[in-house]
Design a protein around this motif. Sequence first.
Motif, PDB file in Angstrom:
ATOM      1  N   ALA A  92       9.055  13.123  16.831  1.00  0.00           N
ATOM      2  CA  ALA A  92       9.585  11.844  16.350  1.00  0.00           C
ATOM      3  C   ALA A  92       9.272  11.494  14.898  1.00  0.00           C
ATOM      4  O   ALA A  92       8.308  11.946  14.621  1.00  0.00           O
ATOM      5  N   GLY A  93       9.784  10.594  14.484  1.00  0.00           N
ATOM      6  CA  GLY A  93       9.411   9.791  13.239  1.00  0.00           C
ATOM      7  C   GLY A  93       8.897   8.586  13.143  1.00  0.00           C
ATOM      8  O   GLY A  93       8.818   7.705  14.152  1.00  0.00           O
ATOM      9  N   LEU A  94       7.708   8.448  12.305  1.00  0.00           N
ATOM     10  CA  LEU A  94       6.985   7.294  12.174  1.00  0.00           C
ATOM     11  C   LEU A  94       7.211   6.485  10.873  1.00  0.00           C
ATOM     12  O   LEU A  94       7.030   6.969   9.933  1.00  0.00           O
ATOM     13  N   GLY A  95       7.915   5.393  10.997  1.00  0.00           N
ATOM     14  CA  GLY A  95       7.880   4.880   9.719  1.00  0.00           C
ATOM     15  C   GLY A  95       6.804   3.678   9.547  1.00  0.00           C
ATOM     16  O   GLY A  95       6.163   2.942  10.257  1.00  0.00           O
ATOM     17  N   ILE A  96       6.284   3.752   8.309  1.00  0.00           N
ATOM     18  CA  ILE A  96       4.898   2.979   8.054  1.00  0.00           C
ATOM     19  C   ILE A  96       5.373   2.029   6.686  1.00  0.00           C
ATOM     20  O   ILE A  96       4.630   2.335   5.842  1.00  0.00           O
ATOM     21  N   PRO A  97       5.824   1.146   6.735  1.00  0.00           N
ATOM     22  CA  PRO A  97       6.126  -0.101   5.843  1.00  0.00           C
ATOM     23  C   PRO A  97       4.797  -1.076   5.832  1.00  0.00           C
ATOM     24  O   PRO A  97       4.621  -1.640   5.071  1.00  0.00           O
ATOM     25  N   GLY A  98       4.106  -1.125   6.971  1.00  0.00           N
ATOM     26  CA  GLY A  98       2.742  -1.927   6.922  1.00  0.00           C
ATOM     27  C   GLY A  98       2.040  -1.310   5.777  1.00  0.00           C
ATOM     28  O   GLY A  98       1.891  -0.255   5.337  1.00  0.00           O
ATOM     29  N   LEU A  99       1.353  -2.521   5.075  1.00  0.00           N
ATOM     30  CA  LEU A  99       0.544  -2.060   3.790  1.00  0.00           C
ATOM     31  C   LEU A  99      -0.800  -1.298   4.274  1.00  0.00           C
ATOM     32  O   LEU A  99      -1.313  -1.910   4.869  1.00  0.00           O
ATOM     33  N   TYR A 100      -1.075  -0.317   3.351  1.00  0.00           N
ATOM     34  CA  TYR A 100      -2.221   0.278   3.229  1.00  0.00           C
ATOM     35  C   TYR A 100      -2.798   0.435   1.857  1.00  0.00           C
ATOM     36  O   TYR A 100      -2.025   0.624   0.975  1.00  0.00           O
ATOM     37  N   VAL A 101      -3.903   0.388   1.760  1.00  0.00           N
ATOM     38  CA  VAL A 101      -4.481   0.083   0.358  1.00  0.00           C
ATOM     39  C   VAL A 101      -5.579   1.206   0.019  1.00  0.00           C
ATOM     40  O   VAL A 101      -6.074   1.850   0.819  1.00  0.00           O
ATOM     41  N   THR A 102      -5.772   1.375  -1.391  1.00  0.00           N
ATOM     42  CA  THR A 102      -6.618   2.415  -1.733  1.00  0.00           C
ATOM     43  C   THR A 102      -8.089   1.971  -1.851  1.00  0.00           C
ATOM     44  O   THR A 102      -8.890   2.803  -1.762  1.00  0.00           O
ATOM     45  N   GLY A 103      -8.001   0.634  -2.030  1.00  0.00           N
ATOM     46  CA  GLY A 103      -9.242  -0.025  -2.058  1.00  0.00           C
ATOM     47  C   GLY A 103      -9.392  -1.380  -1.158  1.00  0.00           C
ATOM     48  O   GLY A 103      -8.449  -2.108  -1.396  1.00  0.00           O
ATOM     49  N   ASP A 104     -10.330  -1.472  -0.324  1.00  0.00           N
ATOM     50  CA  ASP A 104     -10.393  -2.848   0.519  1.00  0.00           C
ATOM     51  C   ASP A 104     -11.723  -3.217   0.282  1.00  0.00           C
ATOM     52  O   ASP A 104     -12.597  -3.014   1.488  1.00  0.00           O
ATOM     53  N   PRO A 105     -12.117  -3.839  -0.651  1.00  0.00           N
ATOM     54  CA  PRO A 105     -13.644  -4.365  -0.696  1.00  0.00           C
ATOM     55  C   PRO A 105     -14.058  -5.260   0.701  1.00  0.00           C
ATOM     56  O   PRO A 105     -15.363  -5.359   0.831  1.00  0.00           O
ATOM     57  N   GLY A 106     -13.327  -5.979   1.448  1.00  0.00           N
ATOM     58  CA  GLY A 106     -13.478  -6.893   2.349  1.00  0.00           C
ATOM     59  C   GLY A 106     -13.517  -6.086   3.758  1.00  0.00           C
ATOM     60  O   GLY A 106     -13.655  -6.771   4.635  1.00  0.00           O
ATOM     61  N   ALA A 107     -13.414  -4.661   3.650  1.00  0.00           N
ATOM     62  CA  ALA A 107     -13.389  -4.034   4.993  1.00  0.00           C
ATOM     63  C   ALA A 107     -14.780  -4.197   5.615  1.00  0.00           C
ATOM     64  O   ALA A 107     -15.832  -4.362   5.016  1.00  0.00           O
TER      65      ALA A 107
END
Length: 349
Positions: free
Chosen positions: A244-259
């Motif tokens: 199957a295919g997984l579409g990933i338009p949800g935002l992922y970031v290279t840096g997340d200081p508040g994680a």
Amino acid sequence: MVRGRTTAPAGLTLGHEITGEVIETGRDVEFIKEGDLVSVPFNIACGRCRNCKERHTGVCENVNRERPGAAYGYVDMGGWHGGQADYAVVPYADFNLLKFPADRDTVMEKLPDLAMLSDIFPTGYHGAHTAGVTTGSTVYVAGAGPVGLACATACLLLGAAVVIVGDMNERRLEQARGFGCETIDLSEHGDVGAQIEQILGVPEVDAAVDCVGFEARGQGHEGAGTEQPATVLNTLMDVARPAAGLGIPGLYVTGDPGASDENAKEGQLGLRIGLGWAKSQYFVTGQCPVMTYNRQLMMAILYDRVQIARNVNASVIPLEQAPQGYAEFDRGAARKYILDPHGMVGAAA
């Protein structure tokens, strides 16, 4: 950015979803004219680089000094000011702008729908299309926010047989049910596969789309409320069938200081990539190249093939009420807000 979680500088005008009327053109603009009503793709693109010529306008090489890709009013995306203002400037206007071809009265009547063409409708469609949604597909869409609802709409437009939307917000799930989707309340049920089986008779779907991104939280009674940024991606690999295919338009970031943990602060997630590999699944990530889809979706709106504003519960408010709109949305409002600085949308309605 509104929560202060990113490195966005103070004073940056936000707003990457812009629709408007042209009131002035620069000396190099040839084809766009004053008075044109237009949609502004959130991707800023030069139209000249290799990526633009290959229609990868989300990663234009000439509009951001730091890395490929730029957007209006967005952190680390070139410093361009956004559209939550009385006026906005659009570079490379002949290439970037989509002019609405219909007469002005028709455009004004459909403006709430057409306003969705700058981002969420193409982005939702991109997630569905890249996941391989087609006639007769069964689909799981993670997230019932505006992009998730737009994606569910796109799945139905593409001919999906069953669209299942998962979220923890009952008001947003009710919105999804309102236009024909099945739903799963993730605050109650952590086993998504088991819930899919109750709907389809099997615990898997033909395609899956992540419309949540890096702010994902745990599922079920035990995990709900805690940040677990890999939860959605791992769930999608679990419930999507082999190949199957997984579409990933949800935002992922290279840096997340508040994680919540050190790995997530660097954009590193606990991804079960071995599961996806074993199932021969494919992933498509990144910004939606809006110009790949916006003209076709505009035609679907103009000829009444889709009612995207209704499906995302579009609500028009004055620009001055933007802070109130942000606060309501943060509390879980099942709405997509349209800011109307000059009263044009309200007057048309």
